[in-house]
Scaffold this motif. Structure first.
Motif, short mmCIF file in Angstrom:
data_model
loop_
_atom_site.label_atom_id
_atom_site.label_comp_id
_atom_site.label_asym_id
_atom_site.label_seq_id
_atom_site.Cartn_x
_atom_site.Cartn_y
_atom_site.Cartn_z
N ASN A 54 0.82 -1.21 0.00
CA ASN A 54 0.00 0.00 0.00
C ASN A 54 0.85 1.26 0.00
OD1 ASN A 54 -3.00 -0.57 0.13
ND2 ASN A 54 -2.28 -1.97 1.71
N PHE A 55 1.97 1.26 0.75
CA PHE A 55 2.87 2.40 0.73
C PHE A 55 3.40 2.64 -0.69
CE2 PHE A 55 4.13 1.81 5.45
CZ PHE A 55 3.02 2.54 5.84
N THR A 56 3.81 1.56 -1.35
CA THR A 56 4.37 1.68 -2.71
C THR A 56 3.33 2.18 -3.69
OG1 THR A 56 5.90 -0.16 -2.22
CG2 THR A 56 5.57 0.43 -4.54
N ARG A 57 2.14 1.61 -3.62
CA ARG A 57 1.05 2.05 -4.50
C ARG A 57 0.72 3.53 -4.27
NH1 ARG A 57 -2.66 -1.48 -6.80
NH2 ARG A 57 -4.33 -0.02 -6.24
N ALA A 58 0.75 3.95 -3.00
CA ALA A 58 0.44 5.35 -2.69
C ALA A 58 1.45 6.30 -3.33
CB ALA A 58 0.41 5.54 -1.17
N SER A 241 -3.33 4.79 -2.21
CA SER A 241 -3.15 3.41 -2.67
C SER A 241 -4.37 2.92 -3.43
CB SER A 241 -2.87 2.49 -1.48
OG SER A 241 -2.83 1.13 -1.90
N MET A 242 -5.56 3.14 -2.85
CA MET A 242 -6.79 2.71 -3.50
C MET A 242 -7.10 3.58 -4.73
SD MET A 242 -7.29 0.24 -1.57
CE MET A 242 -8.60 -0.34 -2.63
N GLY A 243 -6.64 4.83 -4.71
CA GLY A 243 -6.85 5.72 -5.84
C GLY A 243 -6.17 5.23 -7.10
N LEU A 244 -5.12 4.44 -6.95
CA LEU A 244 -4.43 3.88 -8.11
C LEU A 244 -5.36 2.98 -8.91
CD1 LEU A 244 -1.67 3.83 -9.53
CD2 LEU A 244 -1.07 1.85 -8.12
N ALA A 245 -6.30 2.33 -8.23
CA ALA A 245 -7.30 1.50 -8.91
C ALA A 245 -8.55 2.29 -9.26
CB ALA A 245 -7.67 0.31 -8.02
N ASN A 246 -8.58 3.57 -8.90
CA ASN A 246 -9.74 4.44 -9.12
C ASN A 246 -10.99 3.90 -8.44
OD1 ASN A 246 -9.76 6.99 -10.30
ND2 ASN A 246 -11.04 6.33 -12.00
N ARG A 247 -10.77 3.24 -7.30
CA ARG A 247 -11.89 2.74 -6.50
C ARG A 247 -11.52 2.84 -5.02
NH1 ARG A 247 -12.69 -0.76 -10.99
NH2 ARG A 247 -14.86 -0.73 -11.72
N VAL A 248 -11.94 3.91 -4.37
CA VAL A 248 -11.67 4.07 -2.94
C VAL A 248 -12.64 3.19 -2.15
CG1 VAL A 248 -10.77 6.40 -3.22
CG2 VAL A 248 -13.21 6.08 -2.82
N GLY A 303 -21.24 -0.69 -10.94
CA GLY A 303 -20.08 -0.68 -11.83
C GLY A 303 -19.38 0.64 -12.02
N TYR A 304 -19.62 1.62 -11.15
CA TYR A 304 -18.98 2.93 -11.29
C TYR A 304 -17.69 3.00 -10.48
CZ TYR A 304 -23.22 4.57 -13.59
OH TYR A 304 -24.26 4.73 -14.46
N GLN A 305 -16.76 3.78 -10.99
CA GLN A 305 -15.50 4.00 -10.30
C GLN A 305 -15.64 5.17 -9.33
OE1 GLN A 305 -12.45 4.53 -13.26
NE2 GLN A 305 -12.55 2.40 -13.96
N THR A 306 -14.76 5.18 -8.32
CA THR A 306 -14.77 6.24 -7.32
C THR A 306 -13.34 6.77 -7.19
OG1 THR A 306 -14.63 4.48 -5.66
CG2 THR A 306 -16.78 5.48 -6.02
N ALA A 307 -13.14 8.02 -7.56
CA ALA A 307 -11.80 8.59 -7.66
C ALA A 307 -11.37 9.26 -6.36
CB ALA A 307 -11.76 9.59 -8.81
N TYR A 308 -10.09 9.62 -6.30
CA TYR A 308 -9.54 10.31 -5.13
C TYR A 308 -8.71 11.50 -5.58
CZ TYR A 308 -7.19 11.18 -0.69
OH TYR A 308 -6.72 11.76 0.46
N LEU A 309 -8.91 12.64 -4.89
CA LEU A 309 -8.14 13.86 -5.14
C LEU A 309 -7.24 14.12 -3.94
CD1 LEU A 309 -10.83 16.27 -6.68
CD2 LEU A 309 -9.44 14.52 -7.81
N PRO A 310 -5.95 13.76 -4.01
CA PRO A 310 -5.06 13.91 -2.85
C PRO A 310 -4.63 15.34 -2.59
CG PRO A 310 -3.83 13.10 -4.73
CD PRO A 310 -5.27 13.15 -5.17
N ASP A 311 -4.83 16.24 -3.57
CA ASP A 311 -4.37 17.62 -3.41
C ASP A 311 -5.50 18.59 -3.13
OD1 ASP A 311 -5.51 17.31 -5.89
OD2 ASP A 311 -3.92 18.32 -7.02
N VAL A 312 -6.67 18.09 -2.78
CA VAL A 312 -7.81 18.91 -2.37
C VAL A 312 -8.23 18.45 -0.98
CG1 VAL A 312 -10.16 19.64 -2.90
CG2 VAL A 312 -8.55 19.14 -4.78
#
Length: 494
Positions: A54-58, A241-248, A303-312
């Motif tokens: 998870n650290f690496t993916r992040a 880490s989960m944002g890499l898969a676009n599914r939090v 079936g929808y993706q859920t994204a993450y914005l780390p800079d907001v």
């Protein structure tokens, strides 16, 4: 800075002192070696390797993938001239006036900054809140001509009912697939650029919602504040880490952004209003809390993706709900993990083909880790009880050292700020006590309560409910007993 340095040096001095208590050659003893293998061997390697993944993916997401995605999404958005209206749905209940002032000013500033106009539906119980919100809107020092305010005065039937009514009002406005809808809690400050940062993400038709980084506003110094700041720092790593898969794994109720046409879908609204679980033993469990898990599950199921914005980042005002840190942590974790466990099983049943293997495995790990996390402390307790108490200082020194390394990484990922020396033991507290709370709620999925609810009068339960509670206690005790028995057998096996 000098005081911080001295406290960290004192921390390492304590680790060294604890380790020096252990006799030379102790780990070479066969009995102790078996315990060490159990605690930091196979299970330890699994947990630490999972953390490393998870650290690496992040890092990959935050430094490489997200900046590229951001540029691509912005380019697609700029190339499409169609408008993207910004809707806000705000629920306010039992929030201090000063916080309400700050929160709604931030919402109105964000609404005014939305290029294609904004509509705000504020769901309130108290008439004083309604008047205050109107006054704030009318006295804003920015141009509000492109913003419409709708106040929905409701009776106090709960947050889910308030959300459902507000969503039905918004549905009547006919939002398009280009429009966005920001869900906001009445104690959360919204970033002014939320529309500009979010709208480009929805140029991808597979994205149904997104969530952002979070911060906590806590005035009083102490363990509660340190615990919350560490939780949000951990959250940033895991979300990346989960944002890499676009599914939090959650769309936080404090502030998340949805595709407006999906959030006003009748099926979505029904999922918010009347979500429930059919349990083999407890029967139908209607969801009181956990609206953020209901919205997340509806999107995942469809079936929808859920994204993450780390800079907001949004900022939520967090008040300690009980007099002591331990009581407050227990109350909050019971609610949080109860919401998680009520949705966890049905999400697992969707299978990896619906969401990708890594996301599915992460959801499965939520259930497995609540037991594997307890293996370490139970193993040490069993070993000490069987005549080797010196394993206790060894284990404590190991915990202090490994959690310090974790906290150092989390701090570096956040930006390199110096973390307080309380973070490593708080991290261990959150892991072990959190795992214990998860096992508690796992067998009591029907028990749920809002944090702001008081204790109230003692209720006499019907006979059927008393039987269910006895069953829950019996099954919980049996599960922990089996875990302890297996550990004891491993420790005594020659």
């Amino acid at each position: 800075m000098v005081i911080k340095t001295l406290t960290h040096l004192g921390y390492f001095g304590l680790v060294f002192l604890l380790a020096s208590v252990v006799p030379a050659g102790f780990l070479g003893d066969p009995g102790a070696a078996k315990t060490a293998v159990l605690v930091v061997g196979v299970l330890g390697a699994w947990r630490y390797s999972w953390a490393a993944i998870n650290f690496t993916r992040a890092i990959i997401f935050r430094r490489i993938v997200y900046p590229r995605w951001k540029r691509q999404r912005q380019a697609r958005f700029d190339a499409d001239p169609r408008p993207s209206h910004c809707y806000f749905m705000v629920t306010t209940y039992m929030v201090d006036v000063d916080i309400t002032l700050e929160v709604y000013r931030s919402i109105f500033r964000a609404a005014a900054a939305a290029r294609d106009g904004a509509t705000i539906v504020a769901s309130v119980v108290d008439g004083k809140d309604a008047r205050l919100i109107r006054d704030i809107f009318q006295t804003m020092p920015v141009d509000m001509t492109g913003t419409k305010l709708i106040i929905d005065r409701i009776s106090s039937k709960g947050k889910r009912d308030a959300m459902a009514k507000a969503l039905r009002i918004l549905a009547q406005l006919g939002p398009s697939h280009r429009d966005i809808l920001v869900f906001v809690d009445g104690d959360t400050v919204v970033p002014e650029n939320i529309w500009a940062a979010s709208a480009p993400v929805f140029t991808d038709p597979k994205v149904g919602a997104l969530t952002t980084d979070e911060g906590a506003v806590i005035g009083k110094e102490g363990l509660y504040k340190d615990w919350f700041h560490l939780r949000f720092d951990q959250r940033q790593v895991m979300m990346c880490s989960m944002g890499l898969a676009n599914r939090v794994l959650t769309l936080t109720g404090r502030m998340s952004v949805f595709r407006a046409s999906l959030a006003t879908n009748p099926g979505f609204i029904e999922g918010v209003d009347r979500d429930y679980l059919n349990h083999w033993r407890l029967g139908r469990v209607d969801f009181l809390t956990g609206d953020d898990k209901s919205t997340w599950y509806w999107l995942l199921k469809n079936g929808y993706q859920t994204a993450y914005l780390p800079d907001v980042r949004s900022w939520s005002y967090e008040e300690q709900p009980r007099d002591t840190f331990l009581e407050s942590a227990q109350v909050l974790m019971t609610r949080w993990f109860g919401n998680m466990m009520r949705t966890n099983g049905r999400a697992i049943r969707l299978g990896p083909s619906r969401m990708g293997f890594f996301t599915w495995w992460s959801i499965l790990d939520q259930r497995v880790s609540m037991f594997t996390t307890l293996v370490g402390p139970i193993s040490v307790a069993v070993t000490a009880a069987l005549g080797t108490p010196v394993v206790i200082p060894l284990y404590i020194s190991w915990v202090l050292m490994t959690r310090y390394v974790f906290c150092a990484y989390i701090a570096l990922f956040r930006g390199g700020q110096w973390f307080p020396v309380t973070h490593p033991p708080i991290l261990y507290f959150g892991q072990v006590v959190g795992a214990a709370v998860k096992t508690f709620v796992f067998f009591r999925l029907d028990r749920q309560k809002w944090t702001r609810q008081g204790a109230g009068a003692k209720v006499v339960l019907p006979a059927g409910e008393r039987v269910k509670r006895l069953e829950s206690t019996a099954m919980h005790v049996l599960a922990i007993s089996w875990l302890a028995m297996i550990i004891m057998l491993v420790n005594t096996f020659e």
